[in-house]
Design a protein around this motif. Structure first.
Motif, PDB file in Angstrom:
ATOM      1  N   ILE A   1       5.057  -1.229  -7.638  1.00 43.10           N
ATOM      2  CA  ILE A   1       4.107  -2.248  -7.188  1.00 43.10           C
ATOM      3  C   ILE A   1       4.805  -3.598  -7.036  1.00 43.10           C
ATOM      4  O   ILE A   1       4.639  -4.304  -6.030  1.00 43.10           O
TER       5      ILE A   1
ATOM      6  N   ALA B   1       2.221   1.827  -3.339  1.00 43.74           N
ATOM      7  CA  ALA B   1       1.157   2.243  -4.259  1.00 43.74           C
ATOM      8  C   ALA B   1       1.065   3.760  -4.349  1.00 43.74           C
ATOM      9  O   ALA B   1       0.643   4.307  -5.373  1.00 43.74           O
TER      10      ALA B   1
ATOM     11  N   ASP C   1      -4.391   8.620  -1.932  1.00 43.81           N
ATOM     12  CA  ASP C   1      -4.101   8.098  -3.278  1.00 43.81           C
ATOM     13  C   ASP C   1      -4.521   9.097  -4.356  1.00 43.81           C
ATOM     14  O   ASP C   1      -3.794   9.342  -5.322  1.00 43.81           O
TER      15      ASP C   1
ATOM     16  N   ALA D   1       3.188   4.592  -7.057  1.00 44.14           N
ATOM     17  CA  ALA D   1       2.571   4.185  -8.320  1.00 44.14           C
ATOM     18  C   ALA D   1       1.478   5.157  -8.744  1.00 44.14           C
ATOM     19  O   ALA D   1       1.354   5.489  -9.931  1.00 44.14           O
ATOM     20  N   TRP D   2       0.670   5.622  -7.780  1.00 39.59           N
ATOM     21  CA  TRP D   2      -0.404   6.573  -8.117  1.00 39.59           C
ATOM     22  C   TRP D   2       0.170   7.872  -8.673  1.00 39.59           C
ATOM     23  O   TRP D   2      -0.465   8.534  -9.493  1.00 39.59           O
TER      24      TRP D   2
ATOM     25  N   GLN E   1       0.834  -1.217   0.000  1.00 43.07           N
ATOM     26  CA  GLN E   1       0.000   0.000   0.000  1.00 43.07           C
ATOM     27  C   GLN E   1       0.862   1.256   0.000  1.00 43.07           C
ATOM     28  O   GLN E   1       0.551   2.236  -0.685  1.00 43.07           O
TER      29      GLN E   1
ATOM     30  N   TRP F   1       1.181   6.692 -12.478  1.00 41.96           N
ATOM     31  CA  TRP F   1       0.192   6.244 -13.463  1.00 41.96           C
ATOM     32  C   TRP F   1      -0.298   7.343 -14.398  1.00 41.96           C
ATOM     33  O   TRP F   1      -0.334   7.148 -15.624  1.00 41.96           O
TER      34      TRP F   1
END
Length: 391
Positions: free
Chosen positions: A334, A11, A68, A14-15, A8, A18
């Motif tokens: 991730i 992530a 996020d 990653a957010w 998490q 993206w």
């Protein structure tokens, strides 16, 4: 405070990445064709400010999905802002110490990262003392205070737009108006050399940024460092990068041979990861080498884009480079979190070493492709300057 696991936590990285898989490319296209450098920089800076505020509110409300979302919005502006910054640099300094300018840009970014890694913990403790307890509220207020730097970035974007507009009038310089038509389909015309530069970029940074994101716990678990010692060694890459980036930039400017410098940086990085993975040698050695290599690669790699694409496509090319870099970082972030939760740090370090090996293969291929096609990526500075004078 938020009670999240490693996957998490990663992530959040990653957010950030993206949206830039797509938006960085279109950010470069918008800079070239729609907004121009000045307005584009301001718009992207506003996204950064709004994203940071939402991120901090998510912590205040103890709502992780809001955090996020804040990272997602922050990411929309963050990497596109880097594209605008690179385009500004090339517009002003191409042929005039461009490698040094890229080094100075990286230096300022690393100073910010170093301050963040070493000061935010202190701010958190002061906020905790003020409130009298720990928890999401303490974290949220700390993040909100950190957001002041985003407002400073927006202020700089406004000042830079004014200075660039003024220079355009004084120098009678048409900014971003080349008369050439840019098409999104231009991507298919990118040279093999440029695609290899993209591969080097993705594979190299995939083994640096996620590692630093997870590095603190690695040094605590493997080398039994205290939390403070682990934070110090984890930030040494950025501490070294701050002063050394402009030094290496100047060195590359004076000597040229960009591909050779990139090769040296990638080999040094591979050695660093192997040392961290398979030995118990003092990790300060490996991390200092990683800091030097990271600084050198950025100064030699990013300016090469300007040598292999027409000037009117620079925003698009840098945007695409940022886009696929973020695709790689999102996937690797991730994957790194999942590997760490299931297989441990040794397997993760082997994974990072494999990424650097792919980058090394791409550098060697780039050397031969450039040599066989008569490219100028590995020219000496003297040869480049001589041919520019003739032209």
């Amino acid at each position: 405070d938020m009670k999240v696991n490693t996957a998490q936590f990663m992530a959040l990285y990653a957010w950030y990445s993206w949206p830039n898989v797509v938006l960085c490319f279109f950010g470069g296209f918008l800079i070239d064709r729609v907004f121009g450098i000045r307005l584009g920089t301001i718009i992207f800076s506003i996204f950064v400010c709004v994203g940071q505020v939402i991120f901090a509110l998510g912590a205040l409300l103890n709502t992780f999905w809001v955090m996020d979302m804040g990272r997602f919005i922050f990411g929309i502006g963050g990497e596109s802002l880097a594209v605008a910054q690179n385009t500004y640099a090339v517009s002003w300094f191409k042929g005039k110490e461009l490698n040094l300018v890229f080094g100075l840009q990286l230096s300022m970014a690393r100073i910010g990262s170093t301050v963040n890694m070493n000061i935010m913990g202190w701010i958190y403790l002061r906020v905790r003392d003020l409130l009298g307890y720990t928890g999401p509220s303490t974290l949220g207020l700390t993040l909100m205070i950190g957001g002041v730097t985003c407002l400073f970035s927006l202020t700089c974007a406004l000042i830079l737009a004014y200075l660039d507009k003024r220079a355009e009038k004084l120098l009678c310089k048409e900014q971003g108006k080349t008369g050439e038509v840019i098409k999104l389909t231009d991507v298919k015309d990118f040279s093999l050399s440029l695609w290899l530069i993209f591969v080097i970029c993705v594979c190299y940074y995939a083994a640096v940024f996620p590692f630093i994101g997870l590095g603190k716990v690695f040094f605590i678990e493997k080398f039994k460092f205290s939390s403070q010692e682990a934070s110090a060694i984890n930030s040494i890459v950025y501490i070294i990068s701050a002063p050394m980036s402009p030094v290496f930039g100047l060195l590359v400017d004076k000597l040229g041979k960009n591909i050779i410098w990139v090769l040296c940086a990638v080999i040094t990085t591979l050695a660093s990861h192997i040392m961290l993975a398979f030995t118990f040698w003092n990790p300060w050695i490996a991390m200092c080498l990683l800091g030097l290599a990271y600084s050198l690669l950025a100064c030699a790699l990013w300016p090469m884009v300007a040598f292999v694409v027409p000037e009117h496509q620079l925003g698009t090319a840098y945007g695409f480079m940022q886009s696929i870099q973020n695709l790689g970082l999102a996937i690797i972030a991730i994957a790194a979190g999942m590997i760490l939760d299931t297989r441990g740090y040794l397997f993760l370090e082997v994974f990072f070493s494999a990424c650097v090996c792919l980058s090394l293969i791409a550098v060697v291929m780039l050397y031969f492709v450039n040599h066989l096609t008569g490219g100028d990526l590995n020219w000496s500075a003297k040869k480049r300057e001589k041919l520019q004078k003739v032209a």
